[in-house]
Structures are given as structure tokens and as C-alpha cells.
Design a protein around this motif. Structure first.
Motif, PDB file in Angstrom:
ATOM      1  N   PRO A 151       0.784  -1.248   0.000  1.00 23.86           N
ATOM      2  CA  PRO A 151       0.000   0.000   0.000  1.00 23.86           C
ATOM      3  C   PRO A 151       0.815   1.298   0.000  1.00 23.86           C
ATOM      4  CG  PRO A 151       0.082  -0.875   2.206  1.00 23.86           C
ATOM      5  CD  PRO A 151       0.754  -1.899   1.318  1.00 23.86           C
ATOM      6  N   ASP A 152       2.138   1.206  -0.095  1.00 25.66           N
ATOM      7  CA  ASP A 152       2.932   2.421  -0.259  1.00 25.66           C
ATOM      8  C   ASP A 152       2.523   3.080  -1.583  1.00 25.66           C
ATOM      9  OD1 ASP A 152       5.348   4.104  -1.090  1.00 25.66           O
ATOM     10  OD2 ASP A 152       5.961   3.437   0.900  1.00 25.66           O
ATOM     11  N   PRO A 153       2.380   4.383  -1.617  1.00 28.02           N
ATOM     12  CA  PRO A 153       1.952   5.051  -2.848  1.00 28.02           C
ATOM     13  C   PRO A 153       3.042   5.192  -3.899  1.00 28.02           C
ATOM     14  CG  PRO A 153       2.367   6.687  -1.155  1.00 28.02           C
ATOM     15  CD  PRO A 153       2.506   5.336  -0.494  1.00 28.02           C
ATOM     16  N   MET A 172      -6.956   4.789  -9.045  1.00 18.36           N
ATOM     17  CA  MET A 172      -6.432   3.465  -8.711  1.00 18.36           C
ATOM     18  C   MET A 172      -7.597   2.493  -8.602  1.00 18.36           C
ATOM     19  SD  MET A 172      -3.898   1.487  -8.099  1.00 18.36           S
ATOM     20  CE  MET A 172      -4.158  -0.293  -7.903  1.00 18.36           C
ATOM     21  N   ILE A 173      -7.497   1.361  -9.303  1.00 19.69           N
ATOM     22  CA  ILE A 173      -8.585   0.385  -9.371  1.00 19.69           C
ATOM     23  C   ILE A 173      -8.073  -0.966  -8.882  1.00 19.69           C
ATOM     24  CG2 ILE A 173     -10.196  -0.802 -10.899  1.00 19.69           C
ATOM     25  CD1 ILE A 173      -9.792   1.665 -12.825  1.00 19.69           C
ATOM     26  N   GLY A 174      -8.720  -1.517  -7.847  1.00 20.98           N
ATOM     27  CA  GLY A 174      -8.264  -2.793  -7.328  1.00 20.98           C
ATOM     28  C   GLY A 174      -9.284  -3.503  -6.468  1.00 20.98           C
ATOM     29  N   ASP A 175      -8.869  -4.663  -5.971  1.00 18.26           N
ATOM     30  CA  ASP A 175      -9.783  -5.526  -5.223  1.00 18.26           C
ATOM     31  C   ASP A 175      -9.439  -5.647  -3.749  1.00 18.26           C
ATOM     32  OD1 ASP A 175      -8.323  -8.602  -4.882  1.00 18.26           O
ATOM     33  OD2 ASP A 175      -7.387  -7.096  -6.160  1.00 18.26           O
ATOM     34  N   ILE A 180      -6.624   0.076  -2.403  1.00 14.00           N
ATOM     35  CA  ILE A 180      -7.366   1.254  -1.968  1.00 14.00           C
ATOM     36  C   ILE A 180      -6.483   2.162  -1.114  1.00 14.00           C
ATOM     37  CG2 ILE A 180      -9.412   2.083  -0.771  1.00 14.00           C
ATOM     38  CD1 ILE A 180      -9.884   0.487  -3.419  1.00 14.00           C
ATOM     39  N   LEU A 181      -5.727   1.576  -0.191  1.00 16.34           N
ATOM     40  CA  LEU A 181      -4.848   2.385   0.658  1.00 16.34           C
ATOM     41  C   LEU A 181      -3.747   3.057  -0.160  1.00 16.34           C
ATOM     42  CD1 LEU A 181      -4.479   0.083   3.797  1.00 16.34           C
ATOM     43  CD2 LEU A 181      -5.835   2.171   3.578  1.00 16.34           C
ATOM     44  N   ALA A 182      -3.199   2.345  -1.145  1.00 16.22           N
ATOM     45  CA  ALA A 182      -2.164   2.945  -1.999  1.00 16.22           C
ATOM     46  C   ALA A 182      -2.717   4.154  -2.737  1.00 16.22           C
ATOM     47  CB  ALA A 182      -1.623   1.920  -2.985  1.00 16.22           C
ATOM     48  N   GLY A 183      -3.922   4.016  -3.281  1.00 14.24           N
ATOM     49  CA  GLY A 183      -4.538   5.135  -3.987  1.00 14.24           C
ATOM     50  C   GLY A 183      -4.836   6.296  -3.057  1.00 14.24           C
ATOM     51  N   GLN A 184      -5.363   5.981  -1.900  1.00 17.93           N
ATOM     52  CA  GLN A 184      -5.661   7.038  -0.928  1.00 17.93           C
ATOM     53  C   GLN A 184      -4.381   7.727  -0.460  1.00 17.93           C
ATOM     54  OE1 GLN A 184      -7.882   4.680   1.876  1.00 17.93           O
ATOM     55  NE2 GLN A 184      -9.845   5.063   0.867  1.00 17.93           N
ATOM     56  N   ASP A 189      -8.375   9.251  -6.533  1.00 15.39           N
ATOM     57  CA  ASP A 189      -9.651   8.562  -6.405  1.00 15.39           C
ATOM     58  C   ASP A 189      -9.395   7.066  -6.530  1.00 15.39           C
ATOM     59  OD1 ASP A 189     -11.776  10.524  -6.061  1.00 15.39           O
ATOM     60  OD2 ASP A 189     -11.190  11.278  -8.034  1.00 15.39           O
ATOM     61  N   THR A 190     -10.239   6.272  -5.876  1.00 16.81           N
ATOM     62  CA  THR A 190     -10.067   4.827  -5.909  1.00 16.81           C
ATOM     63  C   THR A 190     -11.386   4.145  -6.258  1.00 16.81           C
ATOM     64  OG1 THR A 190     -10.508   4.686  -3.533  1.00 16.81           O
ATOM     65  CG2 THR A 190      -8.195   4.834  -4.215  1.00 16.81           C
ATOM     66  N   LEU A 191     -11.302   3.074  -7.031  1.00 12.44           N
ATOM     67  CA  LEU A 191     -12.460   2.259  -7.368  1.00 12.44           C
ATOM     68  C   LEU A 191     -12.195   0.833  -6.902  1.00 12.44           C
ATOM     69  CD1 LEU A 191     -13.256   3.507 -10.995  1.00 12.44           C
ATOM     70  CD2 LEU A 191     -14.192   4.339  -8.826  1.00 12.44           C
ATOM     71  N   GLY A 192     -13.125   0.286  -6.125  1.00 15.72           N
ATOM     72  CA  GLY A 192     -12.957  -1.054  -5.590  1.00 15.72           C
ATOM     73  C   GLY A 192     -13.811  -2.072  -6.317  1.00 15.72           C
ATOM     74  N   LEU A 193     -13.298  -3.295  -6.441  1.00 16.72           N
ATOM     75  CA  LEU A 193     -14.038  -4.418  -6.999  1.00 16.72           C
ATOM     76  C   LEU A 193     -14.185  -5.474  -5.901  1.00 16.72           C
ATOM     77  CD1 LEU A 193     -12.259  -4.389 -10.429  1.00 16.72           C
ATOM     78  CD2 LEU A 193     -14.739  -4.162 -10.123  1.00 16.72           C
TER      79      LEU A 193
END
Length: 227
Positions: A151-153, A172-175, A180-184, A189-193
Motif C-alpha cells: 500500500p505504499d503510494p 487506482m482500481i483494485g480488489d 485502496i490504501l495505496a490510492g488514498q 480517487d479509488t475504485l474497488g471491486l
């Protein structure tokens, strides 16, 4: 939103590689004379890179107590895992539904696509080529491409720098929580699956910008909100 760059995770987001990773993990354990585990147990150990997967398998738990393994033990086991995974060659890895068409739709619409995975970079090109995706991604980063991984950016910010795109123009898009933490952490913005590997936790609990149960819904949302 006026986004230009879509940064995707790989395992658990675009592809389901658990069957191959589980086979390689159990092959490693067998070589070391240890008990093997069912695929559903190993599924919960995936997402933090190969080293953490190997260490979790060696102790048989998602939590690896400090001092439980020596560096030499983990190094040796990881090398055996790499050899097994190379031999397996991704034969059971599949794309999630609608990912192939969705990626091509986003690429054709003019978005810049990048891939940031915690999987060792040596295994990534062959898998991309097996799906015919090698030309879709402008930048590809593995878990060992830099000294730190999600999760390091840092990997996300490195991609932005390489492509000349600011973080506020990226998603950042992930599961998993690492995505999500890396994007934040990168102020993106982050999109979760919801269908991937997130240790049994609902991706929505991590507060992504939006979350989806199907890849096609994610594509529709991106295309609609960026007109």
C-alpha cells in the motif's frame, strides 16, 4: 471527473490466478516436507506479494509472528516457490468476466492504462501476452520494480511521473485493501471491486470513491462520469 490515467491492480482485479498460485505454494510445501493447504485457505494469503504468501504458507496462518522464520528459511522457500510457479506457467489463470472487452473499451475511448501489481515483475509480461493485453498498458510495475510496493503510494506516483500525469487525474482500481490504501495515500480517487482477494473484508469498508461487484459496471461508470 476529467480523469486521464486508470491504474489497475492485476491478481484479483483483472485475473484470477489463485489456482496456479495455490498449486505453486503446495508444490513448495511438499518439497519442504510440510503439510499442504486447500485452495480456499491459500486464497486468503494472496495480495501482499510472493514473499508474504510464502511466509504465510510456511507458518500456516495469515499472521506471521515476528521471529517465526529466519531470512534464510524464507529466501530458500521463496526460491522453490518461484521455480514451481515458473513451471506451472499460468495454465489455470483466467480473466474475470468482461475484463478483456472492458479494458479494450477503455483503451479505445482514449484513457491511458497502467498496471501496478505486487506480483514479481518477472511473471507479469508472459501473463499479459497470454491474454493479448501487452499493448494496452503504457506502464507496468511489479512488486519488486521499486524498493516499496502497495500500500505504499510510491509505485502509483512513479507511474504518474513516468507518464506526465498528475495524481488528481488518475484513478487506482483494485480488489484489496493494498490497492485502496495505496490510492488514498497517493491522493487519488479509488475504485474497488468486490470479487477479488481481500482477506474476507468487504472492499466498501475501506472507503473507495466507488465500489462495484462486476467489472462491466465499473467500465460503465467510468465512461459515464467522464463524458
Amino acid at each position: 471527473m476529467n480523469k486521464q490515467l486508470l491504474i489497475f491492480d492485476f491478481d484479483g482485479t483483472l485475473i484470477d490466478s489463485v489456482p496456479d498460485l495455490a498449486d505453486a505454494t503446495n508444490a513448495m510445501l511438499t518439497t519442504l516436507g510440510k503439510d499442504t493447504y486447500p485452495i480456499e485457505t491459500i486464497r486468503n494469503w494472496i495480495g501482499n506479494g510472493s514473499r508474504m504468501l510464502v511466509e504465510r504458507a510456511l507458518v500456516g496462518d495469515i499472521t506471521v509472528p515476528e521471529g517465526a522464520l529466519t531470512k534464510a528459511e524464507a529466501d530458500h522457500a521463496e526460491q522453490i516457490f518461484f521455480e514451481a510457479y515458473t513451471k506451472i506457467g499460468g495454465s489455470k489463470t483466467v480473466a474475470y468476466p468482461d475484463v478483456d472487452s472492458g479494458l479494450k473499451q477503455l483503451h479505445a475511448a482514449g484513457y491511458t492504462l497502467a498496471l501496478v501489481t505486487n506480483k514479481p515483475i518477472r511473471f507479469v509480461p508472459k501473463i499479459l501476452e497470454s491474454f493479448g493485453w501487452q499493448d494496452l498498458f503504457s506502464e507496468v510495475m511489479g512488486g519488486d520494480s521499486l524498493s516499496t510496493k502497495k500500500p505504499d503510494p510510491a509505485p502509483l506516483l512513479h507511474v504518474c511521473t513516468q507518464l506526465g500525469i498528475t495524481p488528481d487525474q488518475a484513478i487506482m482500481i483494485g480488489d484489496s485493501r493494498n490497492d485502496i490504501l495505496a490510492g488514498q495515500n497517493a491522493n487519488m480517487d479509488t475504485l474497488g471491486l468486490s470479487y477479488g482477494y481481500n482477506y474476507g473484508q468487504d472492499i466498501r469498508e475501506l472507503g473507495p470513491t466507488e465500489a462495484f461487484d462486476h467489472f462491466t459496471d465499473l467500465v460503465t461508470w467510468i465512461m459515464k462520469d467522464n463524458i
